[in-house]
Design a protein around this motif. Sequence first.
Motif, PDB file in Angstrom:
ATOM      1  N   TYR A 146      25.214 -37.923  30.212  1.00  0.00           N
ATOM      2  CA  TYR A 146      24.718 -36.945  29.236  1.00  0.00           C
ATOM      3  C   TYR A 146      23.540 -37.534  28.455  1.00  0.00           C
ATOM      4  O   TYR A 146      22.499 -36.879  28.279  1.00  0.00           O
ATOM      5  N   ILE A 147      23.684 -38.773  27.977  1.00  0.00           N
ATOM      6  CA  ILE A 147      22.619 -39.436  27.224  1.00  0.00           C
ATOM      7  C   ILE A 147      21.384 -39.630  28.104  1.00  0.00           C
ATOM      8  O   ILE A 147      20.246 -39.407  27.674  1.00  0.00           O
ATOM      9  N   TYR A 148      21.610 -40.051  29.341  1.00  0.00           N
ATOM     10  CA  TYR A 148      20.511 -40.256  30.289  1.00  0.00           C
ATOM     11  C   TYR A 148      19.674 -38.985  30.437  1.00  0.00           C
ATOM     12  O   TYR A 148      18.438 -39.015  30.323  1.00  0.00           O
ATOM     13  N   GLU A 149      20.345 -37.845  30.678  1.00  0.00           N
ATOM     14  CA  GLU A 149      19.633 -36.588  30.863  1.00  0.00           C
ATOM     15  C   GLU A 149      18.926 -36.158  29.578  1.00  0.00           C
ATOM     16  O   GLU A 149      17.800 -35.657  29.612  1.00  0.00           O
ATOM     17  N   LEU A 188      17.769 -38.051  27.105  1.00  0.00           N
ATOM     18  CA  LEU A 188      16.604 -38.891  26.849  1.00  0.00           C
ATOM     19  C   LEU A 188      15.472 -38.596  27.829  1.00  0.00           C
ATOM     20  O   LEU A 188      14.293 -38.626  27.471  1.00  0.00           O
ATOM     21  N   LYS A 189      15.837 -38.311  29.059  1.00  0.00           N
ATOM     22  CA  LYS A 189      14.821 -37.973  30.059  1.00  0.00           C
ATOM     23  C   LYS A 189      14.117 -36.662  29.687  1.00  0.00           C
ATOM     24  O   LYS A 189      12.898 -36.545  29.798  1.00  0.00           O
ATOM     25  N   GLN A 190      14.889 -35.692  29.202  1.00  0.00           N
ATOM     26  CA  GLN A 190      14.329 -34.387  28.827  1.00  0.00           C
ATOM     27  C   GLN A 190      13.318 -34.492  27.688  1.00  0.00           C
ATOM     28  O   GLN A 190      12.338 -33.739  27.651  1.00  0.00           O
ATOM     29  N   VAL A 191      13.559 -35.433  26.760  1.00  0.00           N
ATOM     30  CA  VAL A 191      12.646 -35.536  25.614  1.00  0.00           C
ATOM     31  C   VAL A 191      11.516 -36.530  25.851  1.00  0.00           C
ATOM     32  O   VAL A 191      10.732 -36.811  24.957  1.00  0.00           O
ATOM     33  N   GLY A 192      11.434 -37.071  27.092  1.00  0.00           N
ATOM     34  CA  GLY A 192      10.257 -37.824  27.463  1.00  0.00           C
ATOM     35  C   GLY A 192      10.334 -39.332  27.402  1.00  0.00           C
ATOM     36  O   GLY A 192       9.305 -40.010  27.477  1.00  0.00           O
ATOM     37  N   PHE A 193      11.535 -39.881  27.293  1.00  0.00           N
ATOM     38  CA  PHE A 193      11.662 -41.334  27.348  1.00  0.00           C
ATOM     39  C   PHE A 193      11.617 -41.805  28.801  1.00  0.00           C
ATOM     40  O   PHE A 193      11.940 -41.057  29.732  1.00  0.00           O
ATOM     41  N   GLU A 194      11.238 -43.054  28.983  1.00  0.00           N
ATOM     42  CA  GLU A 194      11.367 -43.725  30.278  1.00  0.00           C
ATOM     43  C   GLU A 194      12.831 -44.216  30.339  1.00  0.00           C
ATOM     44  O   GLU A 194      13.228 -45.057  29.550  1.00  0.00           O
ATOM     45  N   VAL A 195      13.624 -43.665  31.245  1.00  0.00           N
ATOM     46  CA  VAL A 195      15.068 -43.885  31.195  1.00  0.00           C
ATOM     47  C   VAL A 195      15.601 -44.422  32.516  1.00  0.00           C
ATOM     48  O   VAL A 195      15.159 -44.014  33.595  1.00  0.00           O
ATOM     49  N   TYR A 196      16.578 -45.322  32.393  1.00  0.00           N
ATOM     50  CA  TYR A 196      17.234 -45.920  33.555  1.00  0.00           C
ATOM     51  C   TYR A 196      18.747 -45.842  33.360  1.00  0.00           C
ATOM     52  O   TYR A 196      19.246 -45.892  32.231  1.00  0.00           O
ATOM     53  N   ILE A 197      19.478 -45.731  34.468  1.00  0.00           N
ATOM     54  CA  ILE A 197      20.935 -45.762  34.412  1.00  0.00           C
ATOM     55  C   ILE A 197      21.415 -46.736  35.489  1.00  0.00           C
ATOM     56  O   ILE A 197      21.006 -46.641  36.649  1.00  0.00           O
ATOM     57  N   GLU A 198      22.246 -47.696  35.099  1.00  0.00           N
ATOM     58  CA  GLU A 198      22.662 -48.778  35.986  1.00  0.00           C
ATOM     59  C   GLU A 198      24.150 -49.057  35.798  1.00  0.00           C
ATOM     60  O   GLU A 198      24.613 -49.219  34.665  1.00  0.00           O
ATOM     61  N   GLU A 199      24.870 -49.129  36.894  1.00  0.00           N
ATOM     62  CA  GLU A 199      26.299 -49.404  36.806  1.00  0.00           C
ATOM     63  C   GLU A 199      26.554 -50.876  36.496  1.00  0.00           C
ATOM     64  O   GLU A 199      26.186 -51.757  37.262  1.00  0.00           O
ATOM     65  N   ALA A 200      27.197 -51.117  35.360  1.00  0.00           N
ATOM     66  CA  ALA A 200      27.644 -52.474  35.034  1.00  0.00           C
ATOM     67  C   ALA A 200      28.948 -52.784  35.751  1.00  0.00           C
ATOM     68  O   ALA A 200      29.281 -53.946  35.993  1.00  0.00           O
ATOM     69  N   ALA A 201      29.698 -51.720  36.060  1.00  0.00           N
ATOM     70  CA  ALA A 201      30.936 -51.766  36.835  1.00  0.00           C
ATOM     71  C   ALA A 201      31.108 -50.364  37.408  1.00  0.00           C
ATOM     72  O   ALA A 201      30.460 -49.423  36.946  1.00  0.00           O
ATOM     73  N   PRO A 202      31.961 -50.186  38.412  1.00  0.00           N
ATOM     74  CA  PRO A 202      32.114 -48.858  39.007  1.00  0.00           C
ATOM     75  C   PRO A 202      32.424 -47.781  37.965  1.00  0.00           C
ATOM     76  O   PRO A 202      33.331 -47.925  37.152  1.00  0.00           O
ATOM     77  N   LYS A 203      31.616 -46.712  37.978  1.00  0.00           N
ATOM     78  CA  LYS A 203      31.743 -45.582  37.059  1.00  0.00           C
ATOM     79  C   LYS A 203      31.574 -45.980  35.590  1.00  0.00           C
ATOM     80  O   LYS A 203      32.007 -45.258  34.696  1.00  0.00           O
ATOM     81  N   ARG A 204      30.918 -47.085  35.359  1.00  0.00           N
ATOM     82  CA  ARG A 204      30.684 -47.554  33.982  1.00  0.00           C
ATOM     83  C   ARG A 204      29.199 -47.908  33.837  1.00  0.00           C
ATOM     84  O   ARG A 204      28.813 -49.083  33.860  1.00  0.00           O
TER      85      ARG A 204
END
Length: 404
Positions: free
Chosen positions: A42-45, A47-63
């Motif tokens: 939710y946060i990723y989407e 931040l992306k919508q408001v124009g940030f450069e955004v990344y999402i990376e799994e630190a552990a499965p589903k986390r």
Amino acid sequence: MNSVMRFIKEDDLVSLTKELIEIPSVYDPLDDNANEEKVAKYIYEKLKQVGFEVYIEEAAPKRPNVIAVLRGNMPGKTILLEGHTDVVTPGDASKWKYHPFKGEVVDRKIYGRGACDTKGNLAASIIAAKAIKDSGISFPGKIILCIPVDEEGMMTGIKDFIRRGWADDVNGAIICEPVDNNICLDIKGAIRILVRIKGKMAHGCMPYAGINPNIGMANVILKLKELEEKEKERLGRHKYLGFPSITPTVVMSPSNGKGQLNVVPEDSLIAYDLRTIPGQKEEVLLGQIEEIFNQLKKEVENFDCEYEVIEKRPCVSTERNDPIVKSVEKAYTKVTGSEPVYNGVPGATDGTFLRAWKNIPVVVIGAGEREIPHQRDEYVSIDQLIETTKIYAASILNFLYENF
């Protein structure tokens, strides 16, 4: 500065805090659906919508960690703001006056699990950075929002963030935790130890046919309590962190399964949570504990134990004259009209590893009464949260653009 502050809107801040609270993110290793994944996405989407450069990376499965970057239009320093997505269990929700995952607003307070620890402060960091972006102001350097998982556990998220190189060029960090907007430069260390005392099963009516590990367990608890008292006497009370502690938090006998009234268990387990302050060295403290175990082998019949250190988090501090501290001090005074209040953090934070592993100066500051986290009917004051958001925004600009 005013051109940025006018983009900090109470409605936006309250709405985002409520939205984050309403997405449960309690981690449960026994439930595949109980993790931080939904709130992180939710946060990723968002931040992306408001124009940030955004990344999402799994630190552990589903986390997954979320990392957002806002780049200035000139070379300069890098500042990081960190706020985690995970929250602790609400326990029995029926005992809450306000539902733990509804984000109810009552008397200018937002209620819910994570309201102050730390979804409110996470929202404040996002709104602060977004205000800088929306203002269109020119600034040097770079702003990173680090939004990791697992701060309440083994801090898997921040460790993964650091290992992937995200912290390599960070010059200063603000850790967004509930400390009543005190400026906290000292963070207690933590050592977690599992102690297993070995015994031999026997019938309760014939205990001498076995070896009762509970006798050894009792001796361990008493001896480590003596060590705690000696350390308190040696070091005294730290101005901001209080006393060190050696706390048995879990006691199980046997170490697995259920005990039975008429059975001498084959072993017992003690989980220890040690909290350290300046003046204590991990290797010295662990050496003292090992010496206690060796002494008990001589003094207590059939005493046999082994221990495992499952986590070490050093006590860390940031100097008062560091630029990140001066930036936050100036921001606090500008926003509140008052002199800053200084304090320390009694628990470890994700900032512990930023400081210990990468030597990044960190300041812990955020909205929320210090004793409210992890309790029922957790809440955060809207007025204090607005103050926090403005402090974050001003601190960022002070740090990146000196004398702003």
